[in-house]
Write a protein that holds these residues in place. Structure first.
Motif, PDB file in Angstrom:
ATOM      1  N   VAL A   1       7.433  63.618  32.189  1.00 53.87           N
ATOM      2  CA  VAL A   1       7.648  62.127  32.510  1.00 53.87           C
ATOM      3  C   VAL A   1       9.302  61.777  32.591  1.00 53.87           C
ATOM      4  O   VAL A   1       9.914  62.270  31.743  1.00 53.87           O
ATOM      5  CB  VAL A   1       7.046  61.152  31.515  1.00 53.87           C
ATOM      6  CG1 VAL A   1       7.198  59.859  31.613  1.00 53.87           C
ATOM      7  CG2 VAL A   1       5.497  61.583  31.372  1.00 53.87           C
ATOM      8  N   TYR A   2       9.458  60.891  33.647  1.00 56.56           N
ATOM      9  CA  TYR A   2      11.037  60.597  33.968  1.00 56.56           C
ATOM     10  C   TYR A   2      11.263  59.376  33.379  1.00 56.56           C
ATOM     11  O   TYR A   2      11.090  58.301  34.080  1.00 56.56           O
ATOM     12  CB  TYR A   2      11.420  60.605  35.334  1.00 56.56           C
ATOM     13  CG  TYR A   2      10.911  62.119  35.672  1.00 56.56           C
ATOM     14  CD1 TYR A   2      12.139  63.052  35.588  1.00 56.56           C
ATOM     15  CD2 TYR A   2      10.015  62.393  36.507  1.00 56.56           C
ATOM     16  CE1 TYR A   2      11.943  64.506  36.025  1.00 56.56           C
ATOM     17  CE2 TYR A   2       9.731  63.905  36.938  1.00 56.56           C
ATOM     18  CZ  TYR A   2      10.878  64.771  36.603  1.00 56.56           C
ATOM     19  OH  TYR A   2      10.534  66.174  37.087  1.00 56.56           O
TER      20      TYR A   2
ATOM     21  N   ILE B   1      13.302  56.076  34.499  1.00 57.28           N
ATOM     22  CA  ILE B   1      14.069  56.201  35.932  1.00 57.28           C
ATOM     23  C   ILE B   1      14.324  54.971  36.739  1.00 57.28           C
ATOM     24  O   ILE B   1      15.333  54.846  37.448  1.00 57.28           O
ATOM     25  CB  ILE B   1      13.175  57.273  36.569  1.00 57.28           C
ATOM     26  CG1 ILE B   1      13.829  57.911  37.892  1.00 57.28           C
ATOM     27  CG2 ILE B   1      11.852  56.712  36.788  1.00 57.28           C
ATOM     28  CD1 ILE B   1      13.273  58.974  38.649  1.00 57.28           C
ATOM     29  N   GLU B   2      13.172  54.041  36.472  1.00 58.13           N
ATOM     30  CA  GLU B   2      13.654  52.809  37.129  1.00 58.13           C
ATOM     31  C   GLU B   2      14.924  51.884  36.641  1.00 58.13           C
ATOM     32  O   GLU B   2      15.266  51.379  37.331  1.00 58.13           O
ATOM     33  CB  GLU B   2      12.190  51.887  36.977  1.00 58.13           C
ATOM     34  CG  GLU B   2      11.165  52.405  37.649  1.00 58.13           C
ATOM     35  CD  GLU B   2       9.904  51.907  37.786  1.00 58.13           C
ATOM     36  OE1 GLU B   2       9.897  50.473  37.826  1.00 58.13           O
ATOM     37  OE2 GLU B   2       8.759  52.281  38.200  1.00 58.13           O
TER      38      GLU B   2
ATOM     39  N   MET C   1      17.604  53.397  38.492  1.00 51.92           N
ATOM     40  CA  MET C   1      17.850  52.921  39.857  1.00 51.92           C
ATOM     41  C   MET C   1      18.232  51.460  40.084  1.00 51.92           C
ATOM     42  O   MET C   1      18.534  51.052  41.313  1.00 51.92           O
ATOM     43  CB  MET C   1      16.335  52.955  40.450  1.00 51.92           C
ATOM     44  CG  MET C   1      16.138  54.651  40.640  1.00 51.92           C
ATOM     45  SD  MET C   1      14.270  54.784  41.285  1.00 51.92           S
ATOM     46  CE  MET C   1      14.638  54.690  43.082  1.00 51.92           C
ATOM     47  N   THR C   2      18.407  50.727  38.984  1.00 49.68           N
ATOM     48  CA  THR C   2      18.959  49.297  39.151  1.00 49.68           C
ATOM     49  C   THR C   2      20.565  49.604  39.179  1.00 49.68           C
ATOM     50  O   THR C   2      21.234  48.394  39.552  1.00 49.68           O
ATOM     51  CB  THR C   2      18.774  48.305  37.931  1.00 49.68           C
ATOM     52  OG1 THR C   2      19.461  49.062  36.777  1.00 49.68           O
ATOM     53  CG2 THR C   2      17.337  48.217  37.699  1.00 49.68           C
TER      54      THR C   2
ATOM     55  N   PRO D   1      18.569  59.426  42.091  1.00 48.87           N
ATOM     56  CA  PRO D   1      17.855  60.446  41.514  1.00 48.87           C
ATOM     57  C   PRO D   1      17.146  61.576  42.356  1.00 48.87           C
ATOM     58  O   PRO D   1      16.914  61.018  43.271  1.00 48.87           O
ATOM     59  CB  PRO D   1      16.655  59.776  40.635  1.00 48.87           C
ATOM     60  CG  PRO D   1      16.397  58.483  41.167  1.00 48.87           C
ATOM     61  CD  PRO D   1      17.609  58.111  42.168  1.00 48.87           C
TER      62      PRO D   1
ATOM     63  N   ASN E   1       3.472  54.921  37.508  1.00 44.94           N
ATOM     64  CA  ASN E   1       4.496  55.985  37.532  1.00 44.94           C
ATOM     65  C   ASN E   1       4.545  56.907  38.775  1.00 44.94           C
ATOM     66  O   ASN E   1       3.825  57.658  39.157  1.00 44.94           O
ATOM     67  CB  ASN E   1       4.391  56.875  36.266  1.00 44.94           C
ATOM     68  CG  ASN E   1       5.366  57.699  36.010  1.00 44.94           C
ATOM     69  OD1 ASN E   1       6.326  57.798  37.034  1.00 44.94           O
ATOM     70  ND2 ASN E   1       5.504  58.154  34.913  1.00 44.94           N
TER      71      ASN E   1
ATOM     72  N   SER F   1       5.140  60.833  38.921  1.00 41.13           N
ATOM     73  CA  SER F   1       4.099  61.758  38.225  1.00 41.13           C
ATOM     74  C   SER F   1       3.047  61.914  39.172  1.00 41.13           C
ATOM     75  O   SER F   1       3.148  61.415  40.276  1.00 41.13           O
ATOM     76  CB  SER F   1       4.136  61.237  36.665  1.00 41.13           C
ATOM     77  OG  SER F   1       4.997  61.156  36.092  1.00 41.13           O
TER      78      SER F   1
ATOM     79  N   PHE G   1      12.408  62.180  45.933  1.00 41.69           N
ATOM     80  CA  PHE G   1      11.717  61.371  44.527  1.00 41.69           C
ATOM     81  C   PHE G   1      10.593  62.332  44.287  1.00 41.69           C
ATOM     82  O   PHE G   1       9.811  61.928  43.249  1.00 41.69           O
ATOM     83  CB  PHE G   1      11.465  60.019  44.864  1.00 41.69           C
ATOM     84  CG  PHE G   1      12.642  58.911  45.255  1.00 41.69           C
ATOM     85  CD1 PHE G   1      14.056  59.462  44.835  1.00 41.69           C
ATOM     86  CD2 PHE G   1      12.515  57.910  45.610  1.00 41.69           C
ATOM     87  CE1 PHE G   1      15.078  58.732  45.066  1.00 41.69           C
ATOM     88  CE2 PHE G   1      13.486  56.803  45.792  1.00 41.69           C
ATOM     89  CZ  PHE G   1      14.838  57.437  45.544  1.00 41.69           C
TER      90      PHE G   1
ATOM     91  N   ARG H   1      11.733  52.606  48.181  1.00 43.80           N
ATOM     92  CA  ARG H   1      12.068  51.815  46.903  1.00 43.80           C
ATOM     93  C   ARG H   1      11.220  50.408  47.069  1.00 43.80           C
ATOM     94  O   ARG H   1      10.759  49.947  46.241  1.00 43.80           O
ATOM     95  CB  ARG H   1      13.712  51.376  46.917  1.00 43.80           C
ATOM     96  CG  ARG H   1      14.461  52.622  46.469  1.00 43.80           C
ATOM     97  CD  ARG H   1      15.884  52.202  46.248  1.00 43.80           C
ATOM     98  NE  ARG H   1      16.748  53.389  45.622  1.00 43.80           N
ATOM     99  CZ  ARG H   1      17.595  53.259  44.770  1.00 43.80           C
ATOM    100  NH1 ARG H   1      17.503  52.205  43.893  1.00 43.80           N
ATOM    101  NH2 ARG H   1      18.346  54.374  44.384  1.00 43.80           N
TER     102      ARG H   1
ATOM    103  N   LEU I   1      10.407  49.225  43.470  1.00 40.30           N
ATOM    104  CA  LEU I   1      11.381  49.988  42.619  1.00 40.30           C
ATOM    105  C   LEU I   1      12.917  48.979  42.791  1.00 40.30           C
ATOM    106  O   LEU I   1      12.596  48.372  43.869  1.00 40.30           O
ATOM    107  CB  LEU I   1      11.501  51.409  42.978  1.00 40.30           C
ATOM    108  CG  LEU I   1      10.518  52.382  42.596  1.00 40.30           C
ATOM    109  CD1 LEU I   1      10.870  53.667  43.529  1.00 40.30           C
ATOM    110  CD2 LEU I   1      10.623  52.671  41.193  1.00 40.30           C
ATOM    111  N   PRO I   2      13.458  49.333  42.008  1.00 34.80           N
ATOM    112  CA  PRO I   2      14.921  48.424  42.351  1.00 34.80           C
ATOM    113  C   PRO I   2      15.375  48.799  43.483  1.00 34.80           C
ATOM    114  O   PRO I   2      15.578  49.919  44.013  1.00 34.80           O
ATOM    115  CB  PRO I   2      15.828  48.718  40.999  1.00 34.80           C
ATOM    116  CG  PRO I   2      15.045  49.263  40.145  1.00 34.80           C
ATOM    117  CD  PRO I   2      13.821  49.868  40.809  1.00 34.80           C
TER     118      PRO I   2
END
Lengths: 384, 384
Positions: free
Chosen positions: A326-327, A330-331, A334-335, A341, B2, B5, B29, B294, B299-300
């Motif tokens: 599990v990362y 990670i979100e 990314m901001t 990544p 997630n 994963s 990713f 993204r 995602l951001p």
């Protein structure tokens, strides 16, 4: 040869993360690529045109695979070199060559190569077995402390130990090894040299590496290194000399120490894309992966300068975590501006396993380094 | 959710070059991705986790594919929208939405949408059939010249014709269409807007497009556009307004005309990565493909600024050549600084077919533009 049409086949030995990133460039150029790899779950499983399962240390596996391709390269050094030599004799273009790989695969031979070619490196002694070291210390032939290195199959902190007392020798494998002077250094630096069969040669800017104290793995790579121009020039010259001595084709990553009095000593080399060049994907005019493909196909080399400053952080498995990866956070990272990544796609994490990396780019490399620390504090590679 | 994963699946409708470039980011990713595509030889065939053969206009094919994924996106607009609507009702996240696609798929509806939402666009008339146009001209309802556009399935110069006389109407298909005022313009501009479901929104810098006069295809994309800041701001504001009006998620490429008196008129939009953003791979902090991923995964969003100036040249099939493709002089252009060819991997060329693109980057966009002209003169997409 027309690489951009059919009837050409590139072979890659190894299907890990370096191979995966090489495939970004073969896909971009539409170069037909086959991969040989022992694990059916490797990051290269998709994105190649052909995936072959096989043991890279097995003569027949490598030979039979190599017979099917026009150009053969590696993404890991531990491959069957006898098979490469047989393939070279039969006209397959193998880059790096079997000769180069034989030297690099054995740290004793590699060190001798440097001294034979007047390439500065830390003083060392070779031993057929670790058990011979104690006698050498006792009879004054070797002084403590030193760095013990297994001659073969050292990789990512495996097979390296700082020996400060005889006690530290206990538990080391009784194998062919070297004892290298412990060099007090200011910095670890690296230069990636690209060379094609026509002899065109380019260097990437000198990068600075910060290592994790325990894991002996690179923690940050900073490009460009924050060193003065004269020293950078010296490091580049030594890297070029090293590449020339090997008569190398493809990429050669040259890792070096900057000593207290600003001497440069070559530590070791890797004849392939390297962890010290991952930031080139986002920061450089030509990524190291594209450059490796250009070089081994005897295409013109791309511009090696940087568009912006780049810092690379390795994503390694956190201590105490083994299992489905599990990362975490990670979100969050990314901001942050200029943060990318790279997730290699390995399903299982374990302590210090390389699971990915993060690149941070910015007009100002010091700002990139600052954000890199935020990244490092934030993201964690843990298990479910 | 997630995404990084297992247990998450992204679906892409379409397996062409845009999908291929989207896969660079899903690979980076490590996002599990399935592709639905009608051709077994499509550029996306490899590099996705699952490749499904099927007709994108067929309800069952799209619906059954969509039922297996968590988020569904497109790389081409011509897909079965009824299936998308059914999937949305069943909880699949579809970006762009069926509602947006229904508007965009029909140029008449798209133009009405702009006028309904006070988005500036060139005046136009709608016709159920091309055969109705002549009467409208005869009774003074429509003036020559104008631009005839087929309402549906227009793509890359297909379905568009400048009509200067009644004779020009001959040979046009008798379909639903629009007649649009011929706007004398200084420049064609484009802005790509990214928006995620949380409402975070970013715009890429305004780009300038130069079209091939005959093929009506983009020949050069120049980033940033060489226009003043006030005009750039106006174009960005109109692009943002357009994105908001659609309540769009993902990328929205907004193509615009800069008129003789510096008004901005929206020409058309594409709700996906777009030809006007290909240079972002090399020139921007975040490529449009990564940004689309993204955005649709909530995602951001990444930084949209440019690291360096970028120019994009489309590689289209040369006139008089059909058959197995050859990229003549590709090695020449690779000697030029900052030049990256992208080869889409289509085996057969034909006149004006999009076979790839070349990005040229440089600190100075004018230098990049100069090199782009060298590239354009040098490389030719021909047949064997």
């Amino acid at each position: 040869m027309n690489y951009f049409s059919s009837n050409f086949k590139l072979g890659i030995l190894g299907g890990g993360q370096l191979g995966k990133m090489l495939l970004y460039s073969t896909r971009k150029f539409d170069i037909y690529t086959a991969v040989l790899e022992a694990s059916d779950e490797a990051p290269c499983k998709i994105a190649c045109n052909e995936f072959h399962l096989g043991d890279l240390m097995n003569f027949d596996a490598v030979y039979n695979f190599g017979k099917q391709v026009d150009v053969l390269t590696i993404e890991i050094e531990n491959v069957n070199v006898d098979a490469l030599e047989a393939l070279e004799k039969e006209g397959v273009n193998v880059y790096p060559s079997s000769k180069t790989l034989r030297i690099i695969q054995n740290k004793g031979k590699q060190k001798l190569f440097y001294t034979d070619n007047n390439i500065p490196t830390a003083p060392f002694s070779r031993f057929a077995y670790t058990s011979e070291i104690e006698e050498s210390i006792n009879n004054g032939g070797l002084q403590l402390p030193f760095v013990w290195k297994s001659a073969q199959f050292g990789y990512d902190g495996q097979g390296v130990k700082i020996v400060k007392s005889l006690d530290d020798l206990k538990g080391l494998p009784n194998v062919e090894c070297i004892a290298e002077n412990l060099v007090p250094f200011k910095n670890e630096l690296a230069v990636i040299v690209a060379r094609n069969p026509s002899g065109e040669t380019k260097t990437y800017p000198v990068v600075e590496m910060e290592f994790h104290p325990e894991a002996n793995q690179v923690e940050y790579v900073i490009c460009p290194a924050r060193i003065d121009a004269a020293l950078a020039r010296k490091a580049e010259d030594i890297a070029l000399k090293t590449s020339k001595a090997f008569n190398h084709v493809g990429l050669l990553a040259v890792e070096m120490f900057q000593t207290q009095n600003d001497d440069i000593l070559v530590n070791e080399v890797a004849p392939r894309p390297h962890n010290s060049g991952h930031q080139t994907i986002e920061a450089s005019y030509t990524s190291q992966f594209e450059q490796h493909i250009r070089a081994i196909l005897d295409l013109p080399l791309g511009r090696t300068g940087s568009k912006v400053g780049g810092v690379m952080v390795n994503l390694v498995g956190a201590e105490g975590h083994s299992g489905q990866v599990v990362y975490q956070n990670i979100e969050n990272i990314m901001t942050m501006d200029g943060v990318t990544p790279h997730i290699y796609g390995k399903k299982q994490t374990r302590p210090f396993r390389k699971m990915g990396h993060v690149t941070i780019v910015n007009e100002d490399v010091n700002e990139a380094r600052r954000v890199a620390e935020e990244v490092k504090k934030s993201i964690k590679v843990i298990s479910e």
